[in-house]
Design an enzyme around this catalytic site. Structure first.
Site, PDB file in Angstrom:
ATOM      1  N   MET A   1      70.828  62.366  32.735  1.00 45.69           N
ATOM      2  CA  MET A   1      71.474  62.569  31.454  1.00 45.69           C
ATOM      3  C   MET A   1      70.656  61.920  30.331  1.00 45.69           C
ATOM      4  O   MET A   1      69.969  60.917  30.534  1.00 45.69           O
ATOM      5  CB  MET A   1      72.886  61.975  31.491  1.00 45.69           C
ATOM      6  CG  MET A   1      73.726  62.293  30.276  1.00 45.69           C
ATOM      7  SD  MET A   1      73.973  64.073  30.043  1.00 45.69           S
ATOM      8  CE  MET A   1      74.949  64.459  31.491  1.00 45.69           C
TER       9      MET A   1
ATOM     10  N   LYS B   1      66.785  58.276  27.901  1.00 48.04           N
ATOM     11  CA  LYS B   1      66.728  59.164  29.060  1.00 48.04           C
ATOM     12  C   LYS B   1      66.998  58.348  30.303  1.00 48.04           C
ATOM     13  O   LYS B   1      66.519  57.223  30.436  1.00 48.04           O
ATOM     14  CB  LYS B   1      65.358  59.843  29.154  1.00 48.04           C
ATOM     15  CG  LYS B   1      65.045  60.781  27.994  1.00 48.04           C
ATOM     16  CD  LYS B   1      63.633  61.325  28.129  1.00 48.04           C
ATOM     17  CE  LYS B   1      63.296  62.256  26.983  1.00 48.04           C
ATOM     18  NZ  LYS B   1      63.837  63.581  27.176  1.00 48.04           N
TER      19      LYS B   1
ATOM     20  N   ASP C   1      51.853  72.533  28.352  1.00 47.13           N
ATOM     21  CA  ASP C   1      53.200  73.136  28.307  1.00 47.13           C
ATOM     22  C   ASP C   1      53.734  73.118  26.886  1.00 47.13           C
ATOM     23  O   ASP C   1      54.876  72.764  26.637  1.00 47.13           O
ATOM     24  CB  ASP C   1      54.147  72.386  29.242  1.00 47.13           C
ATOM     25  CG  ASP C   1      55.445  73.166  29.476  1.00 47.13           C
ATOM     26  OD1 ASP C   1      55.495  74.361  29.143  1.00 47.13           O
ATOM     27  OD2 ASP C   1      56.405  72.567  29.977  1.00 47.13           O
TER      28      ASP C   1
END
Length: 1363
Positions: free
Chosen positions: A1007, A1028, A1148
């Site tokens: 989460m 995080k 990415d």
């Protein structure tokens, strides 16, 4: 051995008990009651069921298109145990099993049924198992499971245990054939009732069957009956341990009756007087210890207390809402009513025995609250049918009138005043255009109701149009404009101005359907008032009217005329000529009577009839077909040798359909041929009843499913149609207008997808022949009707299933049998399996004999071996053979039946020599050697145990000694070494300095929270941060990987790169503290700012999810301007130029990995930690790594090499994402198609409305040769004139770190430059699966019209691109 088996059985029983008790939801906890649920369109809507324990009403899950099986993963509603009405499942794609969604649903009461059924599973194309393994009671109603082509485990459920009362009416047909299903029940599921049978919901869940002594109510996991007040099971013997209650529940206890001072509510629970609904709009009654919405028959509401009911004296007063009586059916709604709470408006044109029918239904009305209006009731001669009317209150009036009589051609009499006495509290009388109603009759009523005659004017009661037979003269009224749509016509006409404006009472618009032109206004009428014309009154101040509720593609005749005072001067009336208009076309209804039959092993012939309502000119049909995939792995688990196999009958040929093949109904005529015997009257009657009942059920289903949505102004969807969605099922259709009408045989289109959905277009025909199909395969067929006007779309699908015929030679064994090994008394044989069997081979038959024996070959019983056993053992071993010659043959058996026997093969078994050979050293094993080997093995085992303990201890407690691993941004965590470790350093933050505030969303490892950090930033005692976390269940390797990926950012210090604030690695859970980006990631940010008027985008699941994000509360809803897009592009390029200068290759770069701060500054972030959140944006290679192929450059896709120039390609895709507000790149292409498209030189198309200059920059980034692409510094240089002044103060481009750099010209870059760091993600020979891309919105640009097409940006193109 028996002891071991007994212990295993006890362990299994204990495990079953634990699991059963763990899943059980006891009712003595707090109930969370939900109302009826209608869940449709999106899988995410299922979350409405969270926390529900009981649904007091029905549950409908339906019409969810474009969903995949994985979309339902993670969804579970274990709290739901009871539904009081019915449970309906209809056309939900991707849903294969209900066991995970509803593991504890135990009771469906059936208080209100869906067409006599409590459980309906209809046209669930992907459903494989029902899986409601906790379902124990359907207390009322039956089960209907129909047209589910993949649904198995239906014959292993005994519905008589569940729906005992409606068992005889269960309807379970047209599902998957039993012989095609595995339907494997474990041995523990075997019961005897009355014969031995296996009952289960699936291979892991038995059907719960209670002992007869428990009356269908027993405990889970252990023997023992539940309390008699329980249903659905229990977890204990008392009335407080029930899953659900048979009668009533009160404070967690199941009772037969409710306690004193409580009331029965909805026949299932007890509530107090205060809990019984009592609002302005809903006053429930407290009657006989029940809380009910209305008083029962024979009782009426107490005048002094509206919460109570009192018994009526004589006729019981009954209050009804007012309304219009325009037919006998409408009149029946008022049967038994004595008080009308509203108006009573009668406009009835005809019918048989109309006066008697009206008297029967309206004769008890005594009081009307508002007004009475008799308008255009041409069939009425008298109003005596209102024989009980005594009072008209006139609370609301019709233009000031309490009794309004207008245009009743045959009305002659009002009331029998000798028996009737009417009082009007407020309001006057209105009588106009009643040519047969005499004036003295009207004045009699004026006197009877007590109105003074001098108060009556000609405006109220006409002296000329009542009781007259005079003809009126009319002026011509011009119709100026007619506009049409598919369901309405808008009329405009010229204003009529009589000499005295008061003479004009209203306009009347009349219309009717007609196929011909040239009719007059009296066509379709008779003397009794029957007419085909429909009329509307329009205010005299208006000269336009909208006629709604019309049929598409239908011609209507239209007429407009005036109503004026009869005493007005000549020419004071007007009417138009009759004009004609046709409504626009609409999508047709689906084709009718689709029939599919097969006349060969590779052909299907499809015929159909046109739609019932074409709604236009139907010119062509789209036929879609797809082969149904068979779960071979699951089907092979069935032991076909034990259960036998009933050959599947393929789809019938045309002759089979036309002729009944059942032999008992055939007889032989003189020439020896068979003819069909005529059916008896009883058989014909039963078939007609079944067909009518089937049609009635489907009509009921469609009428209740496709209902008009609330607040929806367009016409409701036609019944028996598929829903229209933002992405039509036929959106990829190809219309070839040159296709000859006689071309009806269409081979399937070749495609790389091994099992695509194919389609063909059929013009001006109602039949198509599909060829080139696979033999003995089931196909799902969809037939769609389309009109000539492509803009209106096509119909919904008519769906059928069909199977091609078997190939007679497909099951033959190719080649010869091989004797692999002959040893002692056994022989191992191998034979090649059929290359392309009919569906699949389920088992083989083996026949062998010893040559010279006296038994006949054909009389021997063949041996049987399942296919999966043959494959596992790589052959078949015949044992217990004696020496001699043997002959053997084989045949394969598929779902189509037996193949042909193979050729004979002979082999010889030698006689075994059992005497030992003393000279054979292999038969001599020294005792000393055996002892030495035993001791050595024991020592090795002890050493292995010691080493394992040392290694685990070091791994668990030796973090201080673990070296750091290599750090880099990884798209594929599976490729990282498991030896990478994390060592705490100066970035470590004490856990007590971090405070978590709220959840922001789910991250890759766990989460993500919004929080506050204390004394982490210099001179700032408290700062907002993003935290995080890693899941507590994560392994050590996952925690280390989590910390290592965060460690990538420790070396970064750039305003346009997300900053790391600290790490909490000591203790659990592990935390990574980041700079808070208040507006979330750029992808969701863009989606939240899509304009609401883009219907298909703003309503998409992705847009809704983005708008429901926690970040949305910090945001506004204005779409970004072109200037905002350029600013975002500039800061992203600046951040990437910093990473390139640090020799860091991102690999990415996408909008999902860019974050947006509160001031809308975009920063590069996450570095691989978002891939799980947006898993549909990635492509899994060979079941391992996830690759963002839609953002990857050609060289990365071909050889797996990544450089900063490949990041520039990804940057171009990010620009495209921003221009389309986060649409998915390469929509409509599968991941494999994208890979091939990019490698072959393809690039994304220009979004609609995108400025040329912005698209030119994208194309620069998409140069095929990486050396031709600009660097990120060059991109910043190109964009810098358009960027805000603040950019110069914070950017890397203008910083001292970049100071003194010469602008890098494109010609200065070597073609094969290796200046940037190269990393290899995967071998060049990697294989890619053909997983299709997920559904997504149509790409668009939100910048249409916001700026000139050429843009305002002066784009400087690098020199090398001019070549």
């Amino acid at each position: 051995m028996r002891v071991v088996d007994k212990m295993a059985g006890l362990m299994w029983a204990a495990l079953t008990l634990v699991i059963g008790l763990g899943l059980l939801v006891p009712s003595n906890g707090e109930e969370y009651i939900c109302d009826s649920m209608d869940i449709r369109n999106r899988v995410s809507n299922l979350r409405q069921l969270e926390n529900c324990t009981v649904i007091e009403g029905y549950l409908q899950i339906l019409l969810i298109d474009f969903a995949e099986e994985q979309d339902y993963s993670g969804l579970a509603f274990p709290n739901l145990v009871e539904i009081t009405d019915y449970f309906l499942l209809y056309r939900v794609r991707g849903l294969t099993n209900l066991s995970e969604l509803f593991p504890n649903l135990a009771v469906i009461r059936g208080t209100n049924l869906f067409f006599n059924y409590a459980l309906v599973v209809f046209e669930m194309l992907d459903m494989q198992k029902i899986g409601l393994y906790s379902l124990q009671n359907i207390t009322r109603g039956s089960v209907r499971i129909e047209k589910n082509p993949n649904l198995c485990y239906l014959d292993t459920i005994d519905w008589s245990f569940i729906a005992e009362s409606g068992y005889s009416n269960n309807f379970i047909v047209d599902n998957r054939e039993e012989e095609e299903c595995v339907n494997f029940c474990p041995g523990r599921c075997r019961i005897k009732h009355p014969v031995l049978q296996d009952l289960c919901w699936a291979e892991e869940h038995c059907q719960k069957v209670c002992p007869e002594s428990c009356l269908g109510n027993c405990r889970d996991g252990i023997s023992g009956c539940c309390h008699e007040n329980c249903i659905g099971g229990c977890d204990g013997p008392t009335e407080r341990d029930c899953v659900a209650c048979k009668y009533f529940v009160h404070n967690g206890e199941c009772l037969i009756q409710c306690p004193p001072d409580t009331y029965q509510y909805k026949d299932r629970r007890c509530i107090t007087e205060e809990e019984c609904p009592n609002t302005t709009n809903s006053v429930w009654k407290l009657h006989h210890r029940k809380c009910i919405p209305e008083c029962p028959s024979g009782y009426t509401t107490d005048i002094n207390n509206p919460r109570l009911c009192t018994e009526c004296e004589g006729q019981c007063p009954k209050s009804c809402k007012g309304g219009l009586v325009d037919s006998l059916a409408a009149a029946q709604r008022f049967r038994g009513c004595t008080i009308i709470e509203g108006e009573l408006k009668i406009s009835i044109r005809g019918g048989d025995n109309i006066i008697d029918e009206l008297e029967e239904n309206l004769g008890l009305i005594e009081e009307v609250g508002h007004y009475v209006a008799i308008v255009r009731s041409y069939a009425l001669v008298t109003l005596d049918f209102l024989r009980s009317l005594k009072r008209i209150r006139g609370i609301q009036k019709e233009n000031g009138y309490a009794f309004y009589v207008l245009d009743n051609r045959n009305l002659e009499k009002l009331f029998d005043w000798d028996r009737t006495d009417i009082t009007i509290d407020e309001g006057k009388l209105f009588f106009h255009f009643n040519p047969k109603l005499c004036r003295h009759v009207i004045l009699t009523m004026v006197d009877k109701v007590g109105l003074p005659e001098h108060a009556i004017t000609d405006t109220d009661i006409s002296t000329l149009t009542n009781g007259d037979q005079a003809q009126c003269s009319f002026s011509r009224l011009e119709i100026e404009e007619i506009n049409t749509s598919k369901d309405m016509i808008i009329l405009r006409w010229s204003e009529f101005r009589p000499p005295d404006p008061r003479d004009l009472l209203s306009y009347t618009v009349s219309y009717r359907e007609t196929e011909d032109q040239g009719i007059d206004e009296y066509d379709g009428q008779d003397a009794c008032g029957n007419t085909e014309w429909k009329e509307f009154d329009v205010s005299p101040t208006q000269t336009a009217h909208i006629i709604t509720g019309l049929k598409p593609w239908t011609q209507y005749a239209l007429l407009v005329k005036t109503y004026t005072k009869a005493g007005a001067r000549e020419g004071s009336g007007a009417k138009s000529d009759i004009v004609y208009a046709r409504t626009d076309a609409d999508k047709p209804t689906h084709p009718q009577d689709v029939v599919v039959y097969s006349n060969s092993s590779n052909t299907l012939i499809i015929t159909w009839k046109p739609p019932n309502r074409p709604n236009g000119n139907v010119t062509h049909y789209i036929v879609k077909y797809k082969r149904q995939q068979e779960d071979v792995a699951e089907m092979e688990q069935r032991e076909y040798c034990k259960g036998g196999l009933k050959p599947h009958r393929p789809t019938q040929g045309l002759e089979d359909i036309v002729n009944n093949e059942e032999e008992p109904n055939n007889s032989t005529i003189g020439d020896g041929t068979c003819c069909e015997c005529p059916k008896s009257e009883d058989e014909i009657r039963i078939e007609e009843e079944e067909a009518a009942f089937q049609q009635e059920f489907e009509n009921f289903l469609h009428n209740n499913v496709y209902h008009k949505r609330e607040n929806e102004t367009r016409a409701g969807r036609r019944r028996r149609e598929l829903p229209v969605t933002a992405r039509p099922f036929y959106s990829n259709q190809t219309v070839n207008v040159t296709l000859p009408s006689t071309n009806r045989t269409v081979p399937p289109t070749p495609t790389p997808n091994p099992n695509p959905q194919l389609e063909t277009t059929v013009w001006n025909e109602h039949m198509v022949v599909l060829t080139g199909l696979r033999h003995f395969s089931e196909y799902i067929i969809e037939v769609i009707a389309c009109n000539a006007d492509a803009a209106v779309g096509c119909s919904g699908s008519a769906v059928e299933l069909a199977r091609t015929q078997a190939d007679d030679s497909a099951d033959n064994i190719p080649g010869n049998i091989t004797v692999v090994e002959i040893k002692e008394d056994m022989a191992k044989l191998y034979w090649p399996k059929p290359d392309s069997p009919n569906s699949m081979v389920v088992h083989y038959n083996i026949e062998y004999k010893k040559l010279g024996s006296d038994f006949n070959y054909e009389q021997q019983e063949p041996k049987c071996v399942e296919n999966f056993k043959f494959l596992q053992s790589q052959g078949y071993t015949i044992s217990n053979l004696v020496a001699g010659n043997y002959s053997v043959r084989f045949r394969a058996t598929s779902f189509a039946g037996n193949g042909s026997w193979s050729n004979y093969v002979t082999f010889y078994v030698e006689e075994e020599d059992t005497s030992p050979d003393p000279q054979d050293p292999q038969q001599q094993v020294p005792v000393s050697l055996m002892i030495g080997m035993g001791v050595g093995f024991s020592l090795l085992l002890i050493l292995a145990v010691i080493f394992g303990i040392w290694y685990c201890t070091k791994k668990r407690f030796g973090d201080k000694q673990m070296p750091n691993g290599v750090l880099y941004a990884s798209v594929n965590p599976e490729y990282m070494s498991s030896d990478d470790v994390y060592v705490p350093d100066e970035w470590e933050v004490p856990r007590e300095k971090i405070t978590l505030i709220r959840e922001l969303g789910q991250g890759s490892f766990g989460m993500v929270y919004e929080g506050e950090a204390k004394d982490v930033v210099k001179d700032e005692p408290m700062v907002s941060v993003a935290v995080k976390t890693v899941n507590e269940s994560a392994s050590i390797r996952e925690r280390i990987e989590f910390l290592n990926e965060a460690s990538v950012m420790k070396t970064f210090n750039c305003h346009h790169v997300v900053k790391l604030m600290g790490v909490v690695s000591k203790g659990q859970p592990t935390l990574v503290v980041m700079e808070l980006m208040a507006l979330g990631d750029l992808k969701n940010y863009l989606r939240r700012h899509r304009p609401e008027e883009d219907v298909g985008l703003s309503d998409s699941p992705a847009s809704n999810e983005a708008k429901n994000s926690p970040f949305a509360e910090n945001d506004n809803d204005l779409p970004p301007t072109f200037k905002d897009i350029i600013q975002m592009a500039g800061v992203i390029a600046d951040g990437m130029s910093y990473l390139a200068a640090k020799k860091f290759v991102h690999r990415d770069l996408a909008c999902r990995n860019c974050m947006v701060a509160q001031d809308r500054t975009v920063k590069i972030g996450d570095f691989g930690m978002t891939r799980d959140i947006y898993e549909t944006d990635y492509y899994r290679k060979g079941g391992k790594g996830l690759l963002p192929v839609r953002w990857m450059s050609p060289e990365s896709l071909k050889v797996g090499v990544f450089t900063s120039q490949s990041d520039v390609w990804s940057y171009g895709v990010v620009l495209w994402e921003m221009a389309t507000l986060a649409s998915q790149p390469y929509q409509g292409k599968s991941n494999e198609e994208v890979l091939k498209f990019v490698i072959d030189g393809g690039m994304l198309e220009k979004p609609e409305g995108c400025p040329n200059k912005l698209y030119d920059l994208m194309k620069l980034c998409w140069q095929y040769r990486q050396s031709m692409r600009p660097t990120f510094l060059e991109i910043v240089e190109i964009l810098s004139p358009e960027l805000q002044a603040h950019f110069n103060e914070v950017s890397f481009y203008h910083s001292l770190d970049n100071h003194g750099r010469e602008p890098l010209e494109m010609d200065d870059v070597a073609l094969d430059s290796g200046a940037d760091t190269e990393t290899e993600m995967y071998p060049s020979g990697s294989e890619f699966s053909s997983t299709p891309s997920p559904p997504s919105e149509t790409p668009y640009s939100h910048m249409n019209g916001s700026h000139p097409q050429n843009g305002s940006m002066n784009l400087r193109i690098p020199k090398s691109t001019l070549c």
